[in-house]
Design an enzyme around this catalytic site. Structure first.
Site, PDB file in Angstrom:
ATOM      1  CB  THR A   1      85.780 110.618  21.116  1.00 50.99           C
ATOM      2  OG1 THR A   1      85.192 112.215  21.107  1.00 50.99           O
ATOM      3  CG2 THR A   1      86.693 111.180  22.488  1.00 50.99           C
ATOM      4  CD  GLU A   2      85.851 106.992  25.521  1.00 53.97           C
ATOM      5  OE1 GLU A   2      86.861 105.859  25.402  1.00 53.97           O
ATOM      6  OE2 GLU A   2      85.472 107.333  26.918  1.00 53.97           O
ATOM      7  CB  SER A   3      86.304 102.888  20.220  1.00 48.63           C
ATOM      8  OG  SER A   3      85.050 103.159  19.811  1.00 48.63           O
TER       9      SER A   3
END
Length: 207
Positions: free
Chosen positions: A100-102
Protein backbone atom coordinates in the site's frame (compact mmCIF):
# COMPACT_ATOMS: atom_id res chain seq x y z
CA UNK A 1 12.88 -30.38 -60.30
CA UNK A 2 10.46 -27.72 -61.41
CA UNK A 3 10.78 -25.96 -64.76
CA UNK A 4 9.14 -22.57 -64.91
CA UNK A 5 8.88 -19.77 -67.45
CA UNK A 6 10.98 -16.73 -66.74
CA UNK A 7 7.86 -14.55 -66.41
CA UNK A 8 6.57 -16.40 -63.36
CA UNK A 9 9.93 -16.70 -61.63
CA UNK A 10 9.45 -13.55 -59.60
CA UNK A 11 6.13 -14.68 -58.20
CA UNK A 12 7.62 -17.99 -57.07
CA UNK A 13 10.53 -16.26 -55.40
CA UNK A 14 8.15 -13.93 -53.61
CA UNK A 15 6.07 -16.76 -52.27
CA UNK A 16 9.11 -18.80 -51.29
CA UNK A 17 10.19 -16.03 -48.95
CA UNK A 18 7.12 -16.81 -46.85
CA UNK A 19 6.61 -20.56 -47.19
CA UNK A 20 9.97 -22.06 -48.14
CA UNK A 21 10.89 -25.24 -46.33
CA UNK A 22 14.18 -25.89 -48.20
CA UNK A 23 16.82 -23.86 -50.05
CA UNK A 24 15.81 -23.14 -53.66
CA UNK A 25 18.48 -22.96 -56.40
CA UNK A 26 18.28 -21.53 -59.93
CA UNK A 27 19.87 -23.26 -62.94
CA UNK A 28 20.03 -21.51 -66.33
CA UNK A 29 20.26 -23.97 -69.25
CA UNK A 30 22.07 -23.33 -72.54
CA UNK A 31 18.75 -22.54 -74.27
CA UNK A 32 17.96 -19.86 -71.72
CA UNK A 33 15.35 -21.81 -69.80
CA UNK A 34 15.38 -21.54 -66.03
CA UNK A 35 15.06 -24.45 -63.65
CA UNK A 36 14.33 -24.15 -59.94
CA UNK A 37 15.40 -27.03 -57.75
CA UNK A 38 15.86 -27.89 -54.10
CA UNK A 39 18.55 -30.45 -54.94
CA UNK A 40 22.08 -29.16 -54.71
CA UNK A 41 24.48 -30.87 -57.16
CA UNK A 42 28.17 -30.26 -57.63
CA UNK A 43 28.09 -30.77 -61.42
CA UNK A 44 25.90 -27.74 -61.97
CA UNK A 45 26.37 -24.09 -61.36
CA UNK A 46 23.63 -23.23 -58.90
CA UNK A 47 22.51 -19.88 -57.60
CA UNK A 48 20.58 -19.91 -54.32
CA UNK A 49 17.45 -17.79 -54.68
CA UNK A 50 15.65 -18.67 -51.45
CA UNK A 51 16.92 -19.95 -48.13
CA UNK A 52 15.21 -22.38 -45.79
CA UNK A 53 13.77 -20.83 -42.69
CA UNK A 54 15.49 -21.73 -39.42
CA UNK A 55 13.80 -24.66 -37.73
CA UNK A 56 14.12 -23.05 -34.33
CA UNK A 57 12.55 -19.75 -35.28
CA UNK A 58 11.14 -18.13 -32.19
CA UNK A 59 7.35 -18.07 -32.11
CA UNK A 60 5.58 -14.94 -30.88
CA UNK A 61 5.17 -15.05 -27.12
CA UNK A 62 1.63 -15.48 -25.86
CA UNK A 63 2.59 -14.78 -22.24
CA UNK A 64 1.50 -11.41 -20.94
CA UNK A 65 4.19 -9.38 -19.15
CA UNK A 66 4.02 -9.47 -15.36
CA UNK A 67 3.53 -6.20 -13.54
CA UNK A 68 6.57 -4.95 -11.71
CA UNK A 69 4.84 -4.72 -8.42
CA UNK A 70 4.16 -8.47 -8.44
CA UNK A 71 7.75 -9.41 -9.18
CA UNK A 72 9.32 -7.37 -6.42
CA UNK A 73 7.58 -8.95 -3.42
CA UNK A 74 9.69 -12.16 -3.32
CA UNK A 75 12.87 -10.09 -3.48
CA UNK A 76 12.16 -8.74 0.01
CA UNK A 77 10.56 -11.87 1.46
CA UNK A 78 13.50 -12.72 3.72
CA UNK A 79 13.84 -9.14 4.97
CA UNK A 80 10.14 -9.00 5.77
CA UNK A 81 10.13 -12.44 7.40
CA UNK A 82 13.04 -11.50 9.69
CA UNK A 83 11.47 -8.19 10.72
CA UNK A 84 8.13 -9.90 11.33
CA UNK A 85 9.82 -12.50 13.55
CA UNK A 86 11.83 -9.91 15.50
CA UNK A 87 8.83 -7.70 16.25
CA UNK A 88 6.21 -10.45 16.55
CA UNK A 89 4.08 -9.27 13.65
CA UNK A 90 2.54 -11.27 10.81
CA UNK A 91 4.71 -11.14 7.71
CA UNK A 92 1.53 -10.76 5.63
CA UNK A 93 0.73 -7.56 7.52
CA UNK A 94 4.12 -6.05 6.72
CA UNK A 95 3.74 -7.04 3.08
CA UNK A 96 0.31 -5.40 3.03
CA UNK A 97 1.72 -2.15 4.42
CA UNK A 98 4.60 -2.18 1.93
CA UNK A 99 2.30 -2.85 -0.99
CA UNK A 100 0.00 0.00 0.00
CA UNK A 101 2.77 2.43 0.91
CA UNK A 102 5.27 1.99 -1.93
CA UNK A 103 4.25 -0.98 -4.07
CA UNK A 104 7.69 -2.46 -3.28
CA UNK A 105 9.65 0.49 -4.64
CA UNK A 106 12.61 1.00 -2.26
CA UNK A 107 13.33 4.42 -3.76
CA UNK A 108 9.76 5.74 -3.34
CA UNK A 109 9.56 9.27 -1.99
CA UNK A 110 6.28 11.02 -1.23
CA UNK A 111 5.70 14.78 -1.57
CA UNK A 112 5.60 14.95 2.24
CA UNK A 113 9.01 13.32 2.58
CA UNK A 114 8.01 9.75 3.47
CA UNK A 115 10.61 7.43 1.98
CA UNK A 116 11.43 3.83 1.19
CA UNK A 117 9.48 0.62 1.20
CA UNK A 118 7.44 1.45 4.30
CA UNK A 119 7.43 5.20 3.68
CA UNK A 120 9.05 6.41 6.89
CA UNK A 121 8.87 10.11 7.64
CA UNK A 122 12.25 11.76 8.41
CA UNK A 123 11.50 12.38 12.10
CA UNK A 124 10.08 8.88 12.55
CA UNK A 125 13.10 7.32 10.87
CA UNK A 126 15.45 9.33 13.08
CA UNK A 127 13.54 8.30 16.21
CA UNK A 128 13.73 4.65 15.12
CA UNK A 129 17.46 4.87 14.43
CA UNK A 130 17.10 4.31 10.69
CA UNK A 131 20.06 6.07 9.10
CA UNK A 132 19.37 5.16 5.47
CA UNK A 133 15.66 5.08 4.71
CA UNK A 134 16.36 3.81 1.19
CA UNK A 135 18.10 0.69 2.48
CA UNK A 136 15.37 -2.01 2.24
CA UNK A 137 16.45 -3.97 5.32
CA UNK A 138 16.80 -0.89 7.53
CA UNK A 139 13.54 0.60 6.26
CA UNK A 140 11.47 -2.55 6.79
CA UNK A 141 12.98 -3.11 10.21
CA UNK A 142 12.20 0.46 11.21
CA UNK A 143 8.68 0.25 9.82
CA UNK A 144 8.01 -3.01 11.64
CA UNK A 145 9.29 -1.59 14.90
CA UNK A 146 7.10 1.48 14.50
CA UNK A 147 4.01 -0.56 13.65
CA UNK A 148 4.59 -2.78 16.70
CA UNK A 149 4.85 0.34 18.85
CA UNK A 150 1.52 1.58 17.48
CA UNK A 151 -0.15 -1.79 18.03
CA UNK A 152 0.90 -1.64 21.69
CA UNK A 153 -0.25 1.96 22.01
CA UNK A 154 -3.73 1.16 20.67
CA UNK A 155 -4.24 -2.16 22.47
CA UNK A 156 -3.64 -4.26 19.35
CA UNK A 157 -6.48 -2.56 17.46
CA UNK A 158 -5.12 -3.03 13.96
CA UNK A 159 -7.37 -0.44 12.32
CA UNK A 160 -6.29 2.26 14.76
CA UNK A 161 -2.64 1.25 14.51
CA UNK A 162 -2.79 1.54 10.71
CA UNK A 163 -4.60 4.87 10.96
CA UNK A 164 -1.82 6.08 13.27
CA UNK A 165 0.82 4.78 10.87
CA UNK A 166 -0.74 6.91 8.14
CA UNK A 167 -1.89 10.03 9.97
CA UNK A 168 0.22 9.92 13.14
CA UNK A 169 -0.71 8.62 16.61
CA UNK A 170 -1.40 12.13 17.92
CA UNK A 171 -4.06 12.65 15.26
CA UNK A 172 -5.80 9.36 16.12
CA UNK A 173 -5.80 10.27 19.80
CA UNK A 174 -7.10 13.77 19.02
CA UNK A 175 -10.16 12.19 17.37
CA UNK A 176 -10.94 10.12 20.45
CA UNK A 177 -9.00 6.99 19.40
CA UNK A 178 -10.91 6.76 16.13
CA UNK A 179 -9.87 6.70 12.51
CA UNK A 180 -9.48 10.38 11.53
CA UNK A 181 -11.94 11.67 8.92
CA UNK A 182 -9.18 12.35 6.41
CA UNK A 183 -9.90 10.96 2.92
CA UNK A 184 -6.37 9.56 2.61
CA UNK A 185 -6.54 7.75 5.93
CA UNK A 186 -10.08 6.56 5.26
CA UNK A 187 -8.79 4.94 2.05
CA UNK A 188 -5.52 3.76 3.55
CA UNK A 189 -6.84 1.59 6.36
CA UNK A 190 -9.23 -0.52 4.21
CA UNK A 191 -6.55 -0.84 1.53
CA UNK A 192 -4.00 -2.33 3.93
CA UNK A 193 -6.62 -4.56 5.56
CA UNK A 194 -7.76 -5.80 2.15
CA UNK A 195 -4.22 -6.72 1.10
CA UNK A 196 -3.62 -8.32 4.49
CA UNK A 197 -6.72 -10.53 4.29
CA UNK A 198 -5.88 -11.58 0.74
CA UNK A 199 -2.30 -12.50 1.68
CA UNK A 200 -3.53 -14.46 4.69
CA UNK A 201 -5.93 -16.39 2.47
CA UNK A 202 -3.14 -17.09 -0.03
CA UNK A 203 -0.88 -18.37 2.75
CA UNK A 204 -3.54 -20.85 3.89
CA UNK A 205 -4.12 -22.28 0.42
CA UNK A 206 -2.69 -25.75 -0.20
CA UNK A 207 0.42 -25.59 -2.38
Amino acid sequence: MIRVPVLVLSSILASSAFCAHADIFRVVSADGSITLTNIQRSDRKLVRVAREKPLLAKAPSLVQPIRKGKTKAPRYALIVAQAAFDYELPAELLHAVIQTESNYDPSALSPKGAAGLMQLMPDTAKDLGVQDVFDPAANVRGGARYLKRLMTMFDNDLSLALAAYNAGPGTVLAYGSAIPPYPETQRYVPSVLGHYQRLQADAKRPR
